[in-house]
Design an enzyme around this catalytic site. Sequence first.
Site, PDB file in Angstrom:
ATOM      1  CG  HIS A  86      29.375  33.470  45.679  1.00  0.00           C
ATOM      2  ND1 HIS A  86      30.744  33.490  45.875  1.00  0.00           N
ATOM      3  CD2 HIS A  86      28.901  32.480  46.484  1.00  0.00           C
ATOM      4  CE1 HIS A  86      31.079  32.575  46.754  1.00  0.00           C
ATOM      5  NE2 HIS A  86      29.985  31.946  47.149  1.00  0.00           N
ATOM      6  CG  ASP A 141      34.827  33.858  47.819  1.00  0.00           C
ATOM      7  OD1 ASP A 141      34.099  33.626  46.840  1.00  0.00           O
ATOM      8  OD2 ASP A 141      36.075  33.838  47.774  1.00  0.00           O
TER       9      ASP A 141
END
Length: 426
Positions: free
Chosen positions: A397, A401
């Site tokens: 992450h 995304d």
Amino acid sequence: MSNIITMPQLGETVTEGTILRWLVKVGDEVKEDDPILEISTDKVDTEVPSPFNGKVTSLLVEEGETVEVGSSLLELDGDEQEPDDTEEQTGEVFEDVSTETEEIPISKTEEVKPEEDYAPNDKNFKLSPVVRRLAAENNIDLNNVVGTGENGRIKRQDIENLITSENINSKTSSTPDTPKKNETSKPKDKDKSISRLRKRIAENMVLSKQTSAHVMTSVEVDYENVEIFRSKLKTKFKEENGFSLTYLPFISLATIYALSEFPTVNSSFDLENGTHDIHSHINLGVAVDLNQEGLLVGTIPEADSLNLKGLARKISETSKKLREGKFGLEEVTGSTFTISNNGSFNSFMTAPIINQPNVAILSTESVKKRPVVIQSQDGTDSIAIRHTGILSLTWDHRVFDGSIALLFLNYIKDKLENSDWLQGLE
């Protein structure tokens, strides 16, 4: 002039290696590029060549010891060494006649200290970095350790045995005596040393979890299109090629297409140095189970240049090499994206740990017949039996995304459900 050969860097992520076997002994003459020892790392067992010409004067580590990259392994006297060099002669005479002190010339015995003063220093001079570190961490005075190696040299096992004995003595002195019947009332646990491969896997997994912000995302895939095509050709394919046509090449090829479409997923991310490398090539990593003893990631370089048949062949060849241990360092390093084929072990959903320095890893889950709602062209619904399965993506992450992760997965899903695979087998 003496040359010291050190532990080489045998791969980008390799930090240490274990001495399997010396191929030379003290007194041997070696030439540049002659193999001098075998070293084992978590990636590969390999022979190390000599970078110099010369005569072996000292082996600085024992077989079985694990040493860090850059540690001293072996000492060579270079070709340019003069035979009457007084400093080198003094050292050689001291080593050769240490057990026959009556033959040492008086002029030299006057220049050296008594044996109890210099023996520990000579012994410690040849210690491996691992032995020194173990001794320092456990506050062990090396002068009090009896070495079992050649010429009384201290080995790693000597330090570990001393640590174990001190622990036992400590427990014995602080624990009241117990009746013998209690000692034998329960079977003892079996002690099993951790293998080099398992140790490296453990270290890499912890490092990866500490490095990347792991998130797992999944989609369900209808494999009926792949299954119909595979069922028609799998018998003929195996007869012609000698290996089975599994789901993995189809998933791999669809993944390669997706990596080309979403290059951020095919990258490396270094937050500390502020760099994000988008790779121009796709080196596909395939995790291979080594008969339940560990995992290695085999690398298929330039996988984006292969069609379905070529990819299936490379996956089969790479897996076989890894399981048989017949692989080189280049075949287990350099992957830019990894696939873990957990479906071969009947998995439903898996959240694999990212293979550093990759930024994502795909898990292929088992494909099974399941009831599925099908919508016809006129809008009516029906229930059909289809081959379906889950694809799970673990991604970092820090790098991208959820939108990219899902677009990437759905691109693979679309390719698997709607592609015409016949061209790839020609």
